[in-house]
Scaffold this motif. Structure first.
Motif, PDB file in Angstrom:
ATOM      1  N   PHE A 107       0.832  -1.202   0.000  1.00 27.59           N
ATOM      2  CA  PHE A 107       0.000   0.000   0.000  1.00 27.59           C
ATOM      3  C   PHE A 107       0.871   1.258   0.000  1.00 27.59           C
ATOM      4  N   PHE A 108       1.855   1.293   0.912  1.00 24.50           N
ATOM      5  CA  PHE A 108       2.703   2.487   1.003  1.00 24.50           C
ATOM      6  C   PHE A 108       3.594   2.630  -0.234  1.00 24.50           C
ATOM      7  N   GLY A 109       4.076   1.512  -0.749  1.00 21.91           N
ATOM      8  CA  GLY A 109       4.872   1.569  -1.988  1.00 21.91           C
ATOM      9  C   GLY A 109       4.044   2.084  -3.157  1.00 21.91           C
ATOM     10  N   SER A 110       2.773   1.685  -3.185  1.00 24.81           N
ATOM     11  CA  SER A 110       1.873   2.150  -4.255  1.00 24.81           C
ATOM     12  C   SER A 110       1.602   3.644  -4.127  1.00 24.81           C
ATOM     13  N   LEU A 111       1.532   4.131  -2.884  1.00 22.67           N
ATOM     14  CA  LEU A 111       1.334   5.570  -2.687  1.00 22.67           C
ATOM     15  C   LEU A 111       2.480   6.355  -3.308  1.00 22.67           C
ATOM     16  N   GLY A 112       3.714   5.886  -3.062  1.00 28.31           N
ATOM     17  CA  GLY A 112       4.882   6.559  -3.628  1.00 28.31           C
ATOM     18  C   GLY A 112       4.890   6.496  -5.145  1.00 28.31           C
ATOM     19  N   THR A 113       4.501   5.356  -5.678  1.00 28.22           N
ATOM     20  CA  THR A 113       4.470   5.206  -7.141  1.00 28.22           C
ATOM     21  C   THR A 113       3.415   6.120  -7.743  1.00 28.22           C
ATOM     22  N   ALA A 114       2.252   6.191  -7.113  1.00 25.37           N
ATOM     23  CA  ALA A 114       1.192   7.071  -7.618  1.00 25.37           C
ATOM     24  C   ALA A 114       1.620   8.530  -7.521  1.00 25.37           C
ATOM     25  N   PHE A 115       2.305   8.866  -6.434  1.00 17.93           N
ATOM     26  CA  PHE A 115       2.768  10.249  -6.252  1.00 17.93           C
ATOM     27  C   PHE A 115       3.711  10.658  -7.382  1.00 17.93           C
ATOM     28  N   THR A 116       4.683   9.824  -7.688  1.00 13.95           N
ATOM     29  CA  THR A 116       5.615  10.151  -8.780  1.00 13.95           C
ATOM     30  C   THR A 116       4.873  10.177 -10.120  1.00 13.95           C
ATOM     31  N   GLY A 117       3.821   9.395 -10.238  1.00 14.71           N
ATOM     32  CA  GLY A 117       3.019   9.436 -11.461  1.00 14.71           C
ATOM     33  C   GLY A 117       2.338  10.791 -11.639  1.00 14.71           C
ATOM     34  N   TYR A 118       1.814  11.344 -10.540  1.00 12.05           N
ATOM     35  CA  TYR A 118       1.202  12.672 -10.607  1.00 12.05           C
ATOM     36  C   TYR A 118       2.222  13.728 -11.031  1.00 12.05           C
ATOM     37  N   LEU A 119       3.481  13.513 -10.633  1.00 10.92           N
ATOM     38  CA  LEU A 119       4.521  14.522 -10.896  1.00 10.92           C
ATOM     39  C   LEU A 119       4.971  14.541 -12.346  1.00 10.92           C
TER      40      LEU A 119
ATOM     41  N   TYR B 275      18.047  14.265  -2.503  1.00 10.57           N
ATOM     42  CA  TYR B 275      18.110  12.890  -3.033  1.00 10.57           C
ATOM     43  C   TYR B 275      16.844  12.517  -3.799  1.00 10.57           C
ATOM     44  N   PHE B 276      15.751  13.130  -3.423  1.00 13.21           N
ATOM     45  CA  PHE B 276      14.467  12.865  -4.069  1.00 13.21           C
ATOM     46  C   PHE B 276      13.879  14.218  -4.446  1.00 13.21           C
ATOM     47  N   ASN B 277      14.321  14.709  -5.626  1.00 10.36           N
ATOM     48  CA  ASN B 277      13.969  16.056  -6.054  1.00 10.36           C
ATOM     49  C   ASN B 277      12.713  16.021  -6.924  1.00 10.36           C
ATOM     50  N   VAL B 278      11.589  16.393  -6.354  1.00  4.64           N
ATOM     51  CA  VAL B 278      10.318  16.303  -7.090  1.00  4.64           C
ATOM     52  C   VAL B 278      10.216  17.334  -8.207  1.00  4.64           C
TER      53      VAL B 278
ATOM     54  N   ASN C  50      12.617  17.627 -10.354  1.00  4.25           N
ATOM     55  CA  ASN C  50      13.419  17.026 -11.421  1.00  4.25           C
ATOM     56  C   ASN C  50      12.560  15.967 -12.132  1.00  4.25           C
ATOM     57  N   VAL C  51      12.010  16.359 -13.278  1.00  5.68           N
ATOM     58  CA  VAL C  51      11.082  15.452 -13.971  1.00  5.68           C
ATOM     59  C   VAL C  51      11.788  14.165 -14.396  1.00  5.68           C
ATOM     60  N   GLY C  52      13.033  14.285 -14.860  1.00  4.98           N
ATOM     61  CA  GLY C  52      13.762  13.088 -15.298  1.00  4.98           C
ATOM     62  C   GLY C  52      13.925  12.083 -14.175  1.00  4.98           C
ATOM     63  N   GLN C  53      14.263  12.582 -12.997  1.00  5.44           N
ATOM     64  CA  GLN C  53      14.429  11.680 -11.847  1.00  5.44           C
ATOM     65  C   GLN C  53      13.097  11.038 -11.474  1.00  5.44           C
ATOM     66  N   MET C  54      12.033  11.830 -11.493  1.00  5.62           N
ATOM     67  CA  MET C  54      10.725  11.299 -11.106  1.00  5.62           C
ATOM     68  C   MET C  54      10.212  10.259 -12.120  1.00  5.62           C
ATOM     69  N   VAL C  55      10.515  10.498 -13.405  1.00  8.53           N
ATOM     70  CA  VAL C  55      10.107   9.515 -14.426  1.00  8.53           C
ATOM     71  C   VAL C  55      10.770   8.174 -14.150  1.00  8.53           C
ATOM     72  N   LEU C  56      12.075   8.222 -13.871  1.00  6.74           N
ATOM     73  CA  LEU C  56      12.783   6.955 -13.658  1.00  6.74           C
ATOM     74  C   LEU C  56      12.341   6.268 -12.364  1.00  6.74           C
ATOM     75  N   TRP C  57      12.066   7.049 -11.336  1.00  8.24           N
ATOM     76  CA  TRP C  57      11.524   6.434 -10.117  1.00  8.24           C
ATOM     77  C   TRP C  57      10.175   5.776 -10.417  1.00  8.24           C
TER      78      TRP C  57
ATOM     79  N   LEU D  26      10.330   2.172  -8.388  1.00  4.33           N
ATOM     80  CA  LEU D  26       9.137   1.949  -7.559  1.00  4.33           C
ATOM     81  C   LEU D  26       8.264   0.791  -8.052  1.00  4.33           C
ATOM     82  N   PRO D  27       8.045   0.649  -9.388  1.00  2.08           N
ATOM     83  CA  PRO D  27       7.289  -0.535  -9.832  1.00  2.08           C
ATOM     84  C   PRO D  27       7.988  -1.839  -9.464  1.00  2.08           C
ATOM     85  N   LEU D  28       9.318  -1.818  -9.486  1.00  2.00           N
ATOM     86  CA  LEU D  28      10.065  -3.019  -9.096  1.00  2.00           C
ATOM     87  C   LEU D  28       9.809  -3.339  -7.624  1.00  2.00           C
TER      88      LEU D  28
END
Lengths: 259, 55
Positions: free
Chosen positions: A129-141, A167-170, A172-179, A184-186
């Motif tokens: 659940f918490f991992g999915s929250l992080g993945t969804a958050f980066t998806g919004y970004l 370390y987690f620069n929201v 930075n679109v490139g960083q968020m795409v790769l996360w 995060l999906p992994l």
């Protein structure tokens, strides 16, 4: 018998090769017949037991639509109608994923689903659940629109205050795409895989009113070697079903395993 | 005036305020729907297996 003799028969059941040992290990992870069972305990005949697999089905659509989106890039959906369709499918499957996951969580919480040595099943579900929250958050970004800009500029202050902004620069679109598409999906995939393994290993939790007798609730706990669990044809609540459940399926006991 | 102010065409969503709590109507509808689905999942009978009905 010489090991170089091509006519030498392989010894059945021995673990003299790593592939055979691996095969035996995988088979022993869950009780016999429980990797893809075709029968379930009677109490599973209830709508509340549907939401776990509904959540899993949603996740499959999320991953499939997300894979298609990666081919076009993160701005594809702004300029291409098919890209827009796939992006919408990604969004709504995520909505369905979270809705079914939360209802699944409610059902398991009120069922105290950590009973019967299922603590790790509950814990991996919470982590998913918490991992999915992080993945969804980066998806919004990475929507590449004003919504993404607003969310990222609001979130950066909180993350900077927490000391993780470097370390987690929201912003930075490139960083968020790769996360979002790799790391995060992994993480979520591995946790969900562990969760499913534990569900198969420990069995589906019975409703509180259908508590199994101590010692046989968990097939693996009773038989660590992975042998099939003793069939439970009697005992308190063995054939009881939760409110709203259909009548128990004939011939299916509370712990009957697949044939 | 040479330039024109660019404004968003997406209207702000309606919100519900209750004390310190503020929630958009869209989110409120989603949460209420989830609660309704949860209650229905507990109350509604699950369809019996077609093969078992005859036996």
């Amino acid at each position: 018998m010489s090991r170089t003799d091509p006519a030498a028969p392989m010894r059945a059941g021995s673990h003299d090769s790593w592939t055979r040992a691996l095969s035996g290990w995988i088979e022993g992870l869950v009780p016999k017949g429980q990797w893809l069972p075709d029968r379930q305990p009677a109490y599973v005949a209830s709508w509340i037991y549907v939401f776990g697999v509904a959540c899993l089905a949603s996740l499959v659509v999320v991953i499939a639509s997300g894979l298609v989106l990666t081919f076009g890039g993160i701005t594809w959906w702004h300029t291409n109608s098919f890209g827009h369709f796939v992006n919408s499918m990604h969004l709504w499957s995520v909505e369905l994923f979270f809705a079914t996951m939360v209802i699944h969580l409610w059902g398991k919480f009120f069922m105290a689903a950590w009973r019967g040595h299922r603590g790790m099943t509950w814990a991996t579900g919470a982590l998913a659940f918490f991992g999915s929250l992080g993945t969804a958050f980066t998806g919004y970004l990475i929507q590449t629109n004003f919504d993404a800009q607003w969310i990222s500029t609001q979130a950066k202050d909180g993350l900077n205050a927490a000391g993780v902004g470097a370390y987690f620069n929201v912003m930075n679109v490139g960083q968020m795409v790769l996360w979002h598409v790799s790391f995060l999906p992994l993480v979520v995939g591995v946790i969900v895989g562990l969760h499913l393994l534990l569900v198969r290993r420990r069995g589906v939790v019975p409703p509180i009113g259908a508590e199994s007798p101590v010692g046989v609730e968990s097939p693996v706990a009773a038989e660590p070697s992975g042998a099939s669990a003793p069939p439970e044809t009697s005992g308190p609540g063995a054939a009881a079903a939760p409110p709203g459940a259909a009548r128990p399926t004939a011939g299916v006991s509370a712990q009957e395993v697949g044939s | 005036m040479s330039g024109q102010l660019v404004t968003s065409t997406v209207p702000a969503g309606a919100v519900v305020q209750w004390g310190f709590l503020t929630i958009t109507v869209a989110n409120l509808i989603v949460i209420l729907t989830m609660i309704v689905v949860f209650v229905l999942a507990i109350l509604l009978p699950f369809p019996a297996d077609r093969d078992e009905e005859g036996s």
